[in-house]
Motif scaffolding. Structure first.
Motif, short mmCIF file in Angstrom:
data_model
loop_
_atom_site.label_atom_id
_atom_site.label_comp_id
_atom_site.label_asym_id
_atom_site.label_seq_id
_atom_site.Cartn_x
_atom_site.Cartn_y
_atom_site.Cartn_z
N LYS A 4 -25.59 -11.25 -13.69
CA LYS A 4 -24.23 -11.09 -13.16
C LYS A 4 -23.16 -11.48 -14.18
CE LYS A 4 -24.64 -15.62 -10.90
NZ LYS A 4 -24.65 -16.35 -9.62
N ASN A 7 -22.15 -8.63 -16.66
CA ASN A 7 -21.37 -7.48 -16.19
C ASN A 7 -20.17 -7.28 -17.11
OD1 ASN A 7 -18.85 -6.57 -14.56
ND2 ASN A 7 -20.58 -5.85 -13.31
N GLU A 9 -17.18 -6.13 -16.74
CA GLU A 9 -15.88 -6.60 -16.24
C GLU A 9 -15.79 -8.13 -16.31
OE1 GLU A 9 -14.93 -5.07 -12.40
OE2 GLU A 9 -15.12 -2.97 -13.01
N VAL A 10 -16.90 -8.80 -16.00
CA VAL A 10 -16.94 -10.26 -16.08
C VAL A 10 -16.75 -10.71 -17.52
CG1 VAL A 10 -18.34 -12.33 -15.72
CG2 VAL A 10 -18.41 -10.47 -14.03
N TYR A 13 -13.18 -10.32 -18.57
CA TYR A 13 -12.35 -11.37 -17.97
C TYR A 13 -12.52 -12.69 -18.73
CZ TYR A 13 -10.33 -14.37 -14.33
OH TYR A 13 -9.55 -15.28 -13.63
N SER A 30 -12.13 -16.79 -8.06
CA SER A 30 -12.75 -15.84 -8.98
C SER A 30 -12.52 -14.42 -8.47
CB SER A 30 -14.25 -16.12 -9.08
OG SER A 30 -14.90 -15.04 -9.74
N PRO A 31 -12.19 -13.50 -9.38
CA PRO A 31 -12.01 -12.09 -8.96
C PRO A 31 -13.33 -11.37 -8.69
CG PRO A 31 -11.64 -12.32 -11.32
CD PRO A 31 -11.87 -13.71 -10.80
N PHE A 32 -14.45 -12.08 -8.90
CA PHE A 32 -15.76 -11.45 -8.73
C PHE A 32 -16.53 -12.16 -7.61
CE2 PHE A 32 -14.47 -11.45 -13.21
CZ PHE A 32 -14.29 -10.08 -13.40
N PRO A 33 -16.97 -11.44 -6.61
CA PRO A 33 -17.65 -12.07 -5.47
C PRO A 33 -18.96 -12.76 -5.85
CG PRO A 33 -17.78 -9.65 -5.35
CD PRO A 33 -16.81 -9.99 -6.42
N GLU A 34 -19.65 -12.29 -6.90
CA GLU A 34 -20.96 -12.85 -7.26
C GLU A 34 -20.90 -13.88 -8.38
OE1 GLU A 34 -23.72 -9.75 -8.09
OE2 GLU A 34 -23.70 -8.97 -6.04
N VAL A 35 -19.71 -14.09 -8.95
CA VAL A 35 -19.56 -15.05 -10.05
C VAL A 35 -18.45 -16.04 -9.70
CG1 VAL A 35 -19.11 -15.36 -12.51
CG2 VAL A 35 -20.28 -13.30 -11.71
#
Length: 382
Positions: A4, A7, A9-10, A13, A30-35
């Motif tokens: 994850k 990724n 995008e991550v 960021y 966090s803008p990411f649900p899994e991170v």
């Protein structure tokens, strides 16, 4: 391991926030649900540490572990130093951690094994080694269990024992480390002809020699005059003498090596300050070879407890600073003058001296507050 963090995008960021206030970033969602924000900050901290300690890992796809693992890792420069003197065919790191030492040390070996009990940390290392194109056998096991089951022999065993107890307090005695070196040293030497152990720079060398009978070499490794680690070499071949190497990386100074018995037989001459003043680097001071320095370089000491030396003519290749200085009176020190202040065997610390005399810190010139056999003196660079 989980991908994850890899990724695109991550990663974008993380790169965009490398210079953001990390405390503020932790408070943001966090803008990411899994991170999580914590995971993102951990990666940013990792890259910041890597810039200074191990820049070879500043590559796309590298993942960094928690802060404590980063702090406990060797720097790239000290790991490279060790790799220059350690060679063989079969290498094992029994406490691989983040794997910086293992990466460099293994360059001169064909068969490489990394043992680490922390599953997540080992997964990070295995992933990173695949990114940088490095192969090894990765063993997720407690060191003690590995030693019980192991049937192999190795050219070199390397260990960097954990130096914190269960309450996260720093510990220094060998019996307090994890693993306990005193309990396993015989076992280690039964499966390898050479065991190398990295220890705290604060460990007492006399204590070390008294409790580990198989030491044949000790390296005191400083980086830019800051002692970073003590490295001991053990062998199952009995030796009568222990050789010590004092190294000050990135200083331009030549390493200084000696046998410990040399200090026992060395004697210092004493003198009031002459034209040149010599201050040994911190790897030499850690070694405690105060009389040997005097004898080897043809220098005189100022005082038995002042580890500063002097001569009328300049002696080259000294492992430390050489300053041309003169004796001055305290009344000649002008307020708001700028000096690098050094205090050796003197009741006042540098900050107290600067406050007392109204001095600014830095600049090209030095003031040394110290003692000769005649009493307290002040030296000023010319």
């Amino acid at each position: 391991m989980e991908n994850k963090l890899l990724n695109q995008e991550v990663q974008h960021y993380i790169n965009a926030n490398l210079h953001t206030d990390l405390h503020a970033l932790l408070l943001k969602k966090s803008p990411f649900p899994e991170v999580s924000a914590q995971e993102i900050v951990q990666q940013i901290k990792g890259r910041q540490v890597a810039e200074k300690k191990f820049p070879f890992l500043l590559k796309e796809g590298i993942i960094f572990p928690p802060q404590l693992n980063l702090e406990q890792s060797s720097s790239e420069k000290t790991a490279f130093y060790k790799s220059e003197i350690i060679k063989g065919e079969k290498f094992i790191d029994l406490t691989s951690g983040f794997g910086i030492d293992a990466y460099y040390l293994s360059k001169n070996f064909d068969d490489i094994t990394l043992v680490e009990q922390n599953t997540e940390l080992l997964e990070v290392v295995e992933h990173n080694w695949s990114v940088i194109g490095k192969k090894a056998n990765f063993v997720n096991q407690k060191l003690e269990d590995f030693l019980l089951e192991n049937k192999e022999h190795f050219d070199t065993i390397y260990l960097d024992p954990a130096r914190r107890d269960h309450q996260k307090n720093k510990v220094f005695l060998l019996e307090d480390l994890s693993p306990n070196i005193l309990e396993i040293q015989e076992k280690l030497l039964s499966i390898s002809k050479q065991v190398i152990i990295k220890l705290s720079p604060l460990i007492d060398l006399k204590y070390l020699i008294s409790v580990v009978p198989d030491i044949f070499r000790i390296d005191i490794v400083a980086l830019k005059n800051d002692v970073k680690e003590i490295v001991i070499f053990l062998s199952n071949e009995k030796v009568n003498e222990i050789k010590c190497y004092c190294v000050n990386l990135e200083s331009g100074e030549s390493p200084f090596n000696f046998m410990f018995r040399e200090e026992e037989n060395a004697r210092s001459e004493y003198s009031e300050p002459e034209k040149f003043i010599y201050i040994p680097n911190n790897s030499i001071l850690k070694a405690g070879i105060f009389n040997l320095v005097s004898e080897k370089f043809g220098l005189k000491k100022l005082h038995p407890n002042t580890h500063i030396y002097t001569s009328s003519e300049k002696k080259e290749n000294f492992p430390g600073r050489i300053l041309e200085m003169e004796l001055i009176d305290s009344k000649s020190i002008k307020k708001k003058s700028q000096f690098n202040v050094i205090s050796k065997n003197h009741p006042l610390k540098p900050d107290e001296i600067k406050k007392k005399y109204g001095l600014k810190d830095g600049g090209e010139y030095y003031l040394i507050f110290t003692q000769s056999k005649k009493g307290k003196i002040i030296l000023k660079s010319v």
